[in-house]
Design a protein around this motif. Structure first.
Motif, PDB file in Angstrom:
ATOM      1  N   GLU A  89       0.839  -1.209   0.000  1.00 52.68           N
ATOM      2  CA  GLU A  89       0.000   0.000   0.000  1.00 52.68           C
ATOM      3  C   GLU A  89       0.871   1.256   0.000  1.00 52.68           C
ATOM      4  O   GLU A  89       0.614   2.198  -0.757  1.00 52.68           O
ATOM      5  N   MET A  90       1.888   1.259   0.867  1.00 49.72           N
ATOM      6  CA  MET A  90       2.781   2.417   0.951  1.00 49.72           C
ATOM      7  C   MET A  90       3.554   2.606  -0.357  1.00 49.72           C
ATOM      8  O   MET A  90       3.725   3.734  -0.832  1.00 49.72           O
ATOM      9  N   TYR A  91       4.028   1.502  -0.935  1.00 52.00           N
ATOM     10  CA  TYR A  91       4.787   1.569  -2.188  1.00 52.00           C
ATOM     11  C   TYR A  91       3.922   2.136  -3.309  1.00 52.00           C
ATOM     12  O   TYR A  91       4.349   3.036  -4.052  1.00 52.00           O
ATOM     13  N   GLU A  92       2.695   1.619  -3.442  1.00 51.96           N
ATOM     14  CA  GLU A  92       1.804   2.072  -4.513  1.00 51.96           C
ATOM     15  C   GLU A  92       1.440   3.546  -4.368  1.00 51.96           C
ATOM     16  O   GLU A  92       1.220   4.234  -5.362  1.00 51.96           O
ATOM     17  N   ALA A  93       1.394   4.037  -3.123  1.00 49.37           N
ATOM     18  CA  ALA A  93       1.070   5.445  -2.865  1.00 49.37           C
ATOM     19  C   ALA A  93       2.306   6.347  -2.902  1.00 49.37           C
ATOM     20  O   ALA A  93       2.191   7.564  -2.760  1.00 49.37           O
ATOM     21  N   GLY A  94       3.494   5.739  -3.054  1.00 53.34           N
ATOM     22  CA  GLY A  94       4.735   6.514  -3.049  1.00 53.34           C
ATOM     23  C   GLY A  94       5.233   6.838  -1.649  1.00 53.34           C
ATOM     24  O   GLY A  94       6.249   7.513  -1.481  1.00 53.34           O
ATOM     25  N   GLU A  95       4.525   6.347  -0.639  1.00 48.95           N
ATOM     26  CA  GLU A  95       4.882   6.675   0.747  1.00 48.95           C
ATOM     27  C   GLU A  95       6.128   5.933   1.220  1.00 48.95           C
ATOM     28  O   GLU A  95       6.921   6.485   1.984  1.00 48.95           O
ATOM     29  N   LEU A  96       6.310   4.692   0.765  1.00 46.28           N
ATOM     30  CA  LEU A  96       7.486   3.929   1.196  1.00 46.28           C
ATOM     31  C   LEU A  96       8.755   4.562   0.630  1.00 46.28           C
ATOM     32  O   LEU A  96       9.734   4.763   1.354  1.00 46.28           O
ATOM     33  N   GLN A  97       8.724   4.925  -0.644  1.00 44.06           N
ATOM     34  CA  GLN A  97       9.882   5.572  -1.260  1.00 44.06           C
ATOM     35  C   GLN A  97      10.193   6.886  -0.534  1.00 44.06           C
ATOM     36  O   GLN A  97      11.359   7.196  -0.284  1.00 44.06           O
ATOM     37  N   ALA A  98       9.142   7.648  -0.192  1.00 44.92           N
ATOM     38  CA  ALA A  98       9.329   8.917   0.518  1.00 44.92           C
ATOM     39  C   ALA A  98       9.937   8.686   1.894  1.00 44.92           C
ATOM     40  O   ALA A  98      10.841   9.418   2.310  1.00 44.92           O
ATOM     41  N   LEU A  99       9.459   7.657   2.594  1.00 42.42           N
ATOM     42  CA  LEU A  99       9.993   7.334   3.921  1.00 42.42           C
ATOM     43  C   LEU A  99      11.476   6.968   3.824  1.00 42.42           C
ATOM     44  O   LEU A  99      12.303   7.459   4.606  1.00 42.42           O
ATOM     45  N   LEU A 100      11.813   6.129   2.857  1.00 38.60           N
ATOM     46  CA  LEU A 100      13.207   5.698   2.696  1.00 38.60           C
ATOM     47  C   LEU A 100      14.108   6.886   2.351  1.00 38.60           C
ATOM     48  O   LEU A 100      15.224   6.991   2.835  1.00 38.60           O
ATOM     49  N   GLN A 101      13.593   7.794   1.531  1.00 37.89           N
ATOM     50  CA  GLN A 101      14.371   8.982   1.168  1.00 37.89           C
ATOM     51  C   GLN A 101      14.504   9.919   2.369  1.00 37.89           C
ATOM     52  O   GLN A 101      15.577  10.451   2.646  1.00 37.89           O
ATOM     53  N   GLU A 102      13.395  10.112   3.091  1.00 38.98           N
ATOM     54  CA  GLU A 102      13.380  10.992   4.265  1.00 38.98           C
ATOM     55  C   GLU A 102      14.365  10.502   5.322  1.00 38.98           C
ATOM     56  O   GLU A 102      15.047  11.290   5.972  1.00 38.98           O
ATOM     57  N   LYS A 103      14.454   9.184   5.471  1.00 38.63           N
ATOM     58  CA  LYS A 103      15.336   8.595   6.482  1.00 38.63           C
ATOM     59  C   LYS A 103      16.765   8.446   5.951  1.00 38.63           C
ATOM     60  O   LYS A 103      17.628   7.921   6.651  1.00 38.63           O
ATOM     61  N   ALA A 104      17.001   8.892   4.724  1.00 40.52           N
ATOM     62  CA  ALA A 104      18.338   8.870   4.095  1.00 40.52           C
ATOM     63  C   ALA A 104      18.932   7.466   4.107  1.00 40.52           C
ATOM     64  O   ALA A 104      20.092   7.263   4.467  1.00 40.52           O
ATOM     65  N   VAL A 105      18.130   6.504   3.669  1.00 38.78           N
ATOM     66  CA  VAL A 105      18.587   5.115   3.592  1.00 38.78           C
ATOM     67  C   VAL A 105      19.504   4.968   2.390  1.00 38.78           C
ATOM     68  O   VAL A 105      19.230   5.509   1.308  1.00 38.78           O
ATOM     69  N   ALA A 106      20.591   4.223   2.577  1.00 37.48           N
ATOM     70  CA  ALA A 106      21.567   4.018   1.503  1.00 37.48           C
ATOM     71  C   ALA A 106      20.964   3.241   0.349  1.00 37.48           C
ATOM     72  O   ALA A 106      20.145   2.345   0.543  1.00 37.48           O
ATOM     73  N   LYS A 107      21.383   3.597  -0.855  1.00 37.81           N
ATOM     74  CA  LYS A 107      20.962   2.878  -2.053  1.00 37.81           C
ATOM     75  C   LYS A 107      21.709   1.551  -2.142  1.00 37.81           C
ATOM     76  O   LYS A 107      22.823   1.417  -1.648  1.00 37.81           O
TER      77      LYS A 107
END
Length: 109
Positions: A89-107
């Motif tokens: 659900e989060m991925y489809e809404a773009g929320e998971l990507q935003a969370l990972l970016q906000e938390k500065a998770v390494a690629k």
């Protein structure tokens, strides 16, 4: 704190992104774990995984640690995110990507 809770806490705190799952990212042992791996791979982030099938104490302990009854379970920067349905659900809404970016998770490298 029990030994198992302490072990889980160390894993969760010691990794930016950790997925408690059945099997491994290369060989998931259930459809939900497979979906969770696919989502994280699509997000392109580095993550660690714990195969709960290899350790019954972790398998049971993670459920009480998070107060969440099912596996897989995703943690980002020490914070419980949810299982595969919530991840989807989060991925489809773009929320998971935003969370990972906000938390500065390494690629992933």
């Amino acid at each position: 704190m029990s030994d198992t809770n302490q072990r889980i806490s160390q894993i969760v705190q010691g990794n930016d992104v950790v997925l408690f799952m059945k099997g491994t990212p290369l060989f998931p042992q259930c459809g939900f774990s497979s979906r969770a791996v696919a989502i994280l791979d699509h997000c392109g982030v580095a993550y660690d995984s714990v195969d709960v099938l290899q350790d019954m104490e972790i398998r049971q302990g993670i459920k009480s640690f998070s107060d969440w009854p099912t596996i897989p379970q995703l943690y980002v920067k020490g914070e419980f995110v949810g299982g595969s349905d919530i991840m989807m659900e989060m991925y489809e809404a773009g929320e998971l990507q935003a969370l990972l970016q906000e938390k500065a998770v390494a690629k992933a490298s």
